[in-house]
Design a protein around this motif. Sequence first.
Motif, mmCIF file in Angstrom:
data_model
loop_
_atom_site.group_PDB
_atom_site.id
_atom_site.type_symbol
_atom_site.label_atom_id
_atom_site.label_comp_id
_atom_site.label_asym_id
_atom_site.label_seq_id
_atom_site.Cartn_x
_atom_site.Cartn_y
_atom_site.Cartn_z
ATOM 1 N N THR A 157 60.629 20.065 46.394
ATOM 2 C CA THR A 157 59.956 19.219 45.401
ATOM 3 C C THR A 157 58.466 19.530 45.362
ATOM 4 O OG1 THR A 157 61.596 17.459 45.671
ATOM 5 C CG2 THR A 157 59.455 16.837 44.747
ATOM 6 N N ARG A 158 57.858 19.663 46.528
ATOM 7 C CA ARG A 158 56.426 19.985 46.587
ATOM 8 C C ARG A 158 56.154 21.384 46.030
ATOM 9 N NH1 ARG A 158 52.210 18.071 49.784
ATOM 10 N NH2 ARG A 158 50.278 19.129 49.175
ATOM 11 N N LEU A 201 57.868 23.075 43.806
ATOM 12 C CA LEU A 201 58.008 23.066 42.351
ATOM 13 C C LEU A 201 56.792 22.440 41.683
ATOM 14 C CD1 LEU A 201 61.768 22.053 42.040
ATOM 15 C CD2 LEU A 201 60.753 24.209 41.247
ATOM 16 N N ARG A 202 56.193 21.484 42.345
ATOM 17 C CA ARG A 202 55.033 20.807 41.765
ATOM 18 C C ARG A 202 53.755 21.625 41.881
ATOM 19 N NH1 ARG A 202 53.220 15.599 44.845
ATOM 20 N NH2 ARG A 202 51.723 17.038 45.800
ATOM 21 N N ASP A 203 53.549 22.246 43.054
ATOM 22 C CA ASP A 203 52.228 22.823 43.342
ATOM 23 C C ASP A 203 52.200 24.326 43.587
ATOM 24 O OD1 ASP A 203 51.235 20.249 43.232
ATOM 25 O OD2 ASP A 203 51.234 19.960 45.410
ATOM 26 N N THR A 233 54.197 27.198 42.367
ATOM 27 C CA THR A 233 54.885 28.203 41.552
ATOM 28 C C THR A 233 53.891 29.293 41.151
ATOM 29 O OG1 THR A 233 54.368 27.092 39.481
ATOM 30 C CG2 THR A 233 56.422 26.444 40.602
ATOM 31 N N ALA A 260 51.684 28.123 38.333
ATOM 32 C CA ALA A 260 50.485 27.390 38.737
ATOM 33 C C ALA A 260 49.387 28.353 39.177
ATOM 34 C CB ALA A 260 50.828 26.414 39.862
#
Length: 356
Positions: free
Chosen positions: A285-286, A288-290, A292, A295
């Motif tokens: 989850t982390r 995917l958020r920060d 990739t 990003a």
Amino acid sequence: MRYCFFRMGLDHPGVQEWFGGMYESMFAALRRCGHDVILSLDAPDVSCDVLVVPMGGGQDRTTARAMAAFPGPVVVYAPSARSWFRTDYLRRWRDRLVLAYGTDASDFSAESYASLGIPYLHLPFASDPEVMHPLDVETCHDVVFVGNANSGTGRYRFIDELVGRVGKERLLLIGPGWERYDVHPRSMAWGPDLNKVYAQSRVCVNLHNDEQCLGGDVQEDANNRLFDLAMAGRPQVSNAPLVVERYFAPDEVLAYSDPGEWADAVERLLQDPVAASSLGMAARTRALRDHTWDARARVLSEAISNAVGVSAGATRGGWSVMRMRDTLLPPYSSGELVAKVARRLRRVMGRGTVIR
């Protein structure tokens, strides 16, 4: 904007095997940001707006040739300044260099480039969720580590401890340098097969070299495995907690500097598959958020655009004898060459190799 990435070490088969797929993911992310990206293994494409070149690792001479052939601004992909920082060389090309970026988060790298008026961007590795992701496959390994034992110091301390706890038959090691555990040296390319190996393992371990975790004032360099294991949704036990905590919380990736505590954590996860699964999903989850490549591409493209904008209209230096020297010879003084050869000989003699 049109970027030309020059070699980036990918002309070397080993580097291509491990990092080639990651660069493809990064380039795809930059294209999604609206940029045209070209990888050149020969001469730089002079029609591009920006040239991106690697430094260090014996690449300085070919990099100088690329910069000499390219008329526009240059972005440097640099190792940690502790590993490579050639002041005179960089100063000679300073008028061409608009930005340096690298995976090292230390103040030392940022301050070293700032001393020459070159902005430095800390750009850590990332991962690609289209390549690294959970798989519904049967687990067939208890613990796995995919990595090179010879790329730096410190990894044997942790593996020795773990082998003493669980036995080498429960540990899958893939990579060169593990012969002391009766492991035949082999490598595995970054990509779907690697993701499958991770998915087939109950616990994945990650090890940084000692040189990668010397502290925020010297060198602090997260490896790509940290992000790949997280993106794959695997329960991960790493060393180098000061490095890991920059990117993940303790309930996402476990990290310990002491080999005993590190091995304790591996054993706990082996005994508690529910906790292991929860840890892996939180890490994904982390990631995917920060973490990739999309990003990272947004950050890099903005930094390049800003740096090119600031440098627009700046006076470019002309050709010089010393710049010509950089295209022909390594950028070392005689004293540095002697020290470099001495270090090389010590490494060779330490391995018991006969020098011919």
